[in-house]
Design a protein around this motif. Structure first.
Motif, PDB file in Angstrom:
ATOM      1  N   THR A 447       0.837  -1.194   0.000  1.00 56.23           N
ATOM      2  CA  THR A 447       0.000   0.000   0.000  1.00 56.23           C
ATOM      3  C   THR A 447       0.872   1.245   0.000  1.00 56.23           C
ATOM      4  N   ALA A 468      -5.021   4.787   1.080  1.00 57.39           N
ATOM      5  CA  ALA A 468      -5.996   3.708   1.200  1.00 57.39           C
ATOM      6  C   ALA A 468      -7.360   4.311   1.466  1.00 57.39           C
ATOM      7  N   SER A 482      -6.597   0.580  -2.323  1.00 56.14           N
ATOM      8  CA  SER A 482      -5.500   1.526  -2.161  1.00 56.14           C
ATOM      9  C   SER A 482      -4.760   1.721  -3.474  1.00 56.14           C
ATOM     10  N   ARG A 484      -1.143   1.325  -4.959  1.00 55.54           N
ATOM     11  CA  ARG A 484      -0.045   0.441  -4.561  1.00 55.54           C
ATOM     12  C   ARG A 484       1.293   1.154  -4.797  1.00 55.54           C
TER      13      ARG A 484
END
Length: 580
Positions: A447, A468, A482, A484
């Motif tokens: 995340t 997120a 989220s 990444r």
RNA sequence: GGUUCCGUGGUGUAGCGGUUAUCACGUCUGCCUGUCACGCAGAAGAUCGCGAGUUCGAUUCUCGUCGGAACCGCCA
């Protein structure tokens, strides 16, 4: 003559000859005149048989849930039934075939059946004949269909990912599948297609979705099953707003297509920290307000020993106000609420009532100054009820949040016709795990942190926030996702912050981390819980209601009796021996 | 892993240290030609989840066990 669905019949069909198929829902024999309610997936139509009809004798022998083929003529009824969609007509039976008989049933297949859930689960195939479950299955289908239609129009490809996967020990417990051809090795069923969908982005698919079965070997709840379905989405070249935009338009489209509900966009957003502080939950139910109020500062010089102790230990004192309810709560009921908050590890529940004077558990120990400060801080009016919990922040917030929900329900403050949606954003990147003695990823280790927090990952992990977002509907986490990490340097910092050594990273995420080194596009996505969306639209709080063949709280199937003991020979082939 | 609640004809329930184990629905039989929660009369149907203990006696009390439900922990 054509096969016809029951509810398509109406007055305009009077005089037509029709062919119907269905189950006997009910037979009423008036001694000569015989009525049969014939049920198919579409609904019920009344059949009528008279003594002079050739099929009369056979019709007398039918029982509930017999399967019939009927040929007959549509007649206008002498007396209408407005409870039935087909209540203006009936079908005079001319040809009757009993396609199958049925044993006496374990419970009545009707909407007002008294059978409890475990009985219904054991005979799920009968329960599924009930209108309520048929409607829910149809609703679930519509949600899936609207999802596919919407995402297809938006340029997404539906791509399947493996069910037999590599076990990754982070996160939920995996369901394991032994490999026969690889002695001593196991596959894991996917907890979600997370890694594969990111690899599809590496693979240049740009926009992916899948209606994916996911498996988690954790304890169950009213809204949690060991296998469940996600609407899984991932996109390349996007930031948070792009994903949230597609996702909320998808929700709006689904609500519209499946149930005709208009959702006004864009959805409001609330920071995680605010959600926790105000509602004691990262999935606040905003169909009613009753926010949590921070009143620690009023008690700086308190005489009340336990509050003093709390403040000395860096704890806090918070309150919620139930407006105009002081007369509704007896001592006994407050005791019940106290027990309730104790299940959330709260030490106790103090209360105040603003009657002629301020009364309640701690009223006598309050100074006049404190009393007036409480009244003005909480904007109290006569007959207001205040509930106070003190202690560690986490416990105070979650227990008051839970109490808030309970009061909302008990006091009927929740408008059940309403859907209140919001995004909860800016989750912390890490949470401290007492158990492991280190920071662990709040979401997952891929995340992306907020751009401004990248440099704090190692120096101050407790103050890092991530890209997120969760979509929350009526207090349910309906979905989450989220942006990444696609930058190698940031990924390395993240691993460092989590205290993962190189060998560990290689062992746990090896192939995936390698893949990210080969030109990974910026990407992100989210996943919706299809089951929870269906629950919301079906207006049920029980996830088993929205799954055709669900499992019980102990993860077993009452109908098929899965899981079961297997033959020794099967185990041998799988190179498994069981502990005695 | 923990807490709480539940288990009585096919279904749902009442109940109690000694009962002929309550009631409703369903089922079966008979009667009944406009019902739709059809009606009326009658009948059958119970290992009171299972095991152990306490007791003269347990469906009832205790413990265990199995099954179900909700919640806490858990669910990156």
């Amino acid at each position: 003559m054509k096969k016809i669905q029951n509810v398509t019949l109406s007055k305009k069909n009077v005089g037509e000859t029709v062919e119907l198929y269905g189950w006997v829902a009910k037979k009423r024999n008036l001694g000569g005149l015989l009525f049969i309610d014939l049920r198919d997936r579409s609904g019920i139509v009344q059949l009528v048989v008279r003594p002079e009809d050739a099929v009369y004798e056979m019709a007398e022998t039918v029982r509930n849930e017999y399967v019939l083929k009927v040929e007959g003529t549509v007649l206008e009824r002498e007396s209408k039934n407005d409870k039935l969609a087909t209540g203006e007509i009936e079908v005079q039976v001319e040809g009757l075939t009993i396609l199958n008989t049925s044993l006496e049933l374990p419970f009545e297949v009707s909407e007002d059946t008294t059978a409890l859930e475990d009985t219904r689960l054991k005979y799920r195939y009968l329960d599924l004949r009930r209108t309520r479950l048929q409607e829910i299955m149809r609703l679930r289908h519509k949600i899936a269909l609207a999802t596919r239609n919407f995402l297809d129009k938006e340029g997404f490809l539906e791509i399947e990912t493996p069910i037999l996967c590599k076990s990754t020990p982070e996160g939920a417990r995996d369901y394991l599948v032994p490999s026969r051809v690889n002695d001593g090795k196991f596959y894991a069923l996917p907890q979600s297609p997370q890694i594969f969908k990111q690899l599809l982005m590496v693979g240049g698919m740009e926009k992916y979705f899948q209606i994916a079965k996911c498996f988690r070997d954790e304890d169950l709840r009213a809204d949690r099953q060991p296998e469940f379905t996600q609407i899984d989405i991932e996109m390349s070249f996007v930031e948070e707003d792009d994903v949230m935009d597609v996702a909320e338009r998808l929700v709006a489209s689904v609500f519209k297509e499946a149930k005709g509900i208009e959702v006004s966009l864009p959805l409001r957003r609330m920071k995680y920290t605010d959600a926790i502080n105000l509602y004691g939950s990262d999935k606040p139910d905003l169909r009613f307000d009753m926010p949590i109020e921070e009143i620690s500062s009023i008690f700086t010089n308190t005489e009340i020993a336990f509050l003093k102790a709390v403040l000395e230990e860096n704890g806090m004192i918070n309150a919620i106000v139930a407006k105009n309810c002081a007369d509704k709560y007896s001592r006994k009921e407050i005791d019940k609420l106290t027990d309730y908050v104790k299940t959330y590890r709260a030490g106790g529940l103090a209360y105040l009532k603003l009657e002629e004077e301020m009364t309640g558990s701690i009223a006598k120990l309050l100074s006049d100054k404190e009393k007036s400060e409480i009244i003005s801080a909480l904007q109290l009016e006569k007959n207001d009820m205040v509930f106070i919990i003190s202690g560690k922040k986490e416990i105070v917030k979650t227990s008051l949040g839970a109490l808030r929900l309970k009061l909302g329900r008990d006091l009927e403050l929740i408008d059940k016709t309403k859907y209140e949606m919001l995004w909860v954003v800016d989750f912390p990147s890490f949470e401290y795990s007492e158990e492991e003695g280190r920071f662990v990823a709040c979401h997952h280790p891929f995340t992306s942190p907020k751009d401004e927090d990248v440099n704090k990952l190692i120096s101050d992990p407790g103050n890092c926030y991530s890209k997120a977002y969760d979509i929350v509907i009526n207090g349910y986490e309906a979905g989450g996702g989220s942006i990444r990490i696609h930058n190698q340097e940031v990924q390395n910092k993240m691993f460092e912050a989590l205290g993962l050594k190189d060998e560990e990273i290689k062992e746990k995420f090896g192939f995936f981390v390698d893949a990210l080194k080969y030109g990974t596009p910026p990407h992100g996505g989210l996943a919706f819980g299809l089951d929870r969306l269906t629950m919301l639209l079906a207006e049920t709080e029980n996830i088993r209601d929205v799954i055709a063949f669900p499992k019980t709280a102990s993860a077993s199937c009452l109908m098929s009796e899965a899981p079961n003991i297997v033959a020794e020979k099967q185990l041998e082939e799988l190179h498994i021996s069981l502990k005695k």
